[in-house]
Enzyme design. Structure first.
Site, short mmCIF file in Angstrom:
data_model
loop_
_atom_site.label_atom_id
_atom_site.label_comp_id
_atom_site.label_asym_id
_atom_site.label_seq_id
_atom_site.Cartn_x
_atom_site.Cartn_y
_atom_site.Cartn_z
N HIS A 76 0.94 -1.39 0.09
CA HIS A 76 -0.14 -0.15 0.09
C HIS A 76 0.75 1.06 0.09
O HIS A 76 1.93 1.31 0.59
CB HIS A 76 -1.13 -0.12 1.08
CG HIS A 76 -1.77 -1.06 1.02
ND1 HIS A 76 -1.61 -2.14 1.71
CD2 HIS A 76 -3.17 -0.95 0.85
CE1 HIS A 76 -2.53 -3.09 1.43
NE2 HIS A 76 -3.72 -2.43 1.12
N MET A 110 7.78 -3.73 5.26
CA MET A 110 8.26 -3.81 3.88
C MET A 110 9.13 -2.48 3.54
O MET A 110 10.15 -2.39 3.02
CB MET A 110 7.32 -3.88 2.82
CG MET A 110 6.56 -5.25 2.78
SD MET A 110 7.82 -6.79 2.52
CE MET A 110 8.53 -6.22 1.14
N ASP A 125 27.22 0.42 -4.42
CA ASP A 125 27.45 1.44 -5.66
C ASP A 125 28.59 2.46 -5.40
O ASP A 125 29.33 2.59 -6.37
CB ASP A 125 26.21 1.94 -6.07
CG ASP A 125 26.45 3.11 -7.38
OD1 ASP A 125 26.71 2.56 -8.28
OD2 ASP A 125 25.95 4.23 -7.04
#
Length: 155
Positions: A76, A110, A125
């Site tokens: 959501h 999440m 990175d």
């Protein structure tokens, strides 16, 4: 056990949370990125050519938490009331912890997991030019508070 992300025809659906009560919710996730100790020294001394690794990783993790709904198909779009990311150094690891909060109808596990993941990927990175052997690992929810149940990892 009933699966909540499938409709009566067995197709994927987003769970309907409209009948749930709004509560204060918090999730804490953690993980690590393992690297050469020399790479950690470059990060601590702020000598990495791409810049301040942890500041960028912190911003990346916060942005990741805010975009979780856009990355994970059944999540959501949650109004986050707070996201905090911290780092701790070990000999050959940077431990990453994300605390995510909301007041809403669904949890933020999440979002916390995504914050840790994106923070770790950002570090990767920014450091890959000097360390090809980095390993990201053990990303897990260690606490979830709010809603119907609370959860804490026993340490």
């Amino acid at each position: 056990m009933k699966f909540t992300h499938f409709n009566e025809k067995g197709r994927a659906k987003m769970v309907d949370v409209s009948e749930k009560n709004e509560t204060k919710r918090r999730a804490i996730a953690r993980g690590y990125i393992k690297m050469n100790p020399e790479t950690i020294k470059l990060i601590v001394d702020r000598k990495m050519k791409k810049g301040d690794v942890l500041s960028v990783a912190q911003i990346g993790g916060i942005c990741g938490a805010k975009k979780t709904w856009d990355l994970i198909p059944m999540c959501h779009n949650i109004f986050l009331t707070g996201v905090d990311i911290s780092f701790e150094f070990e000999y050959d690891k940077i431990l990453i912890e994300a605390v995510v909060k909301t007041v809403g109808k669904t949890g933020v596990e999440m979002e916390a997991l995504t914050a840790v993941s994106i923070s770790a990927l950002t570090i990767y990175d920014m450091c890959k030019a000097v360390d090809k052997n980095m390993i990201i690992g053990d990303i897990e929810v260690i606490e979830k508070i709010g809603g119907k149940s609370d959860f804490r990892v026993l340490e």
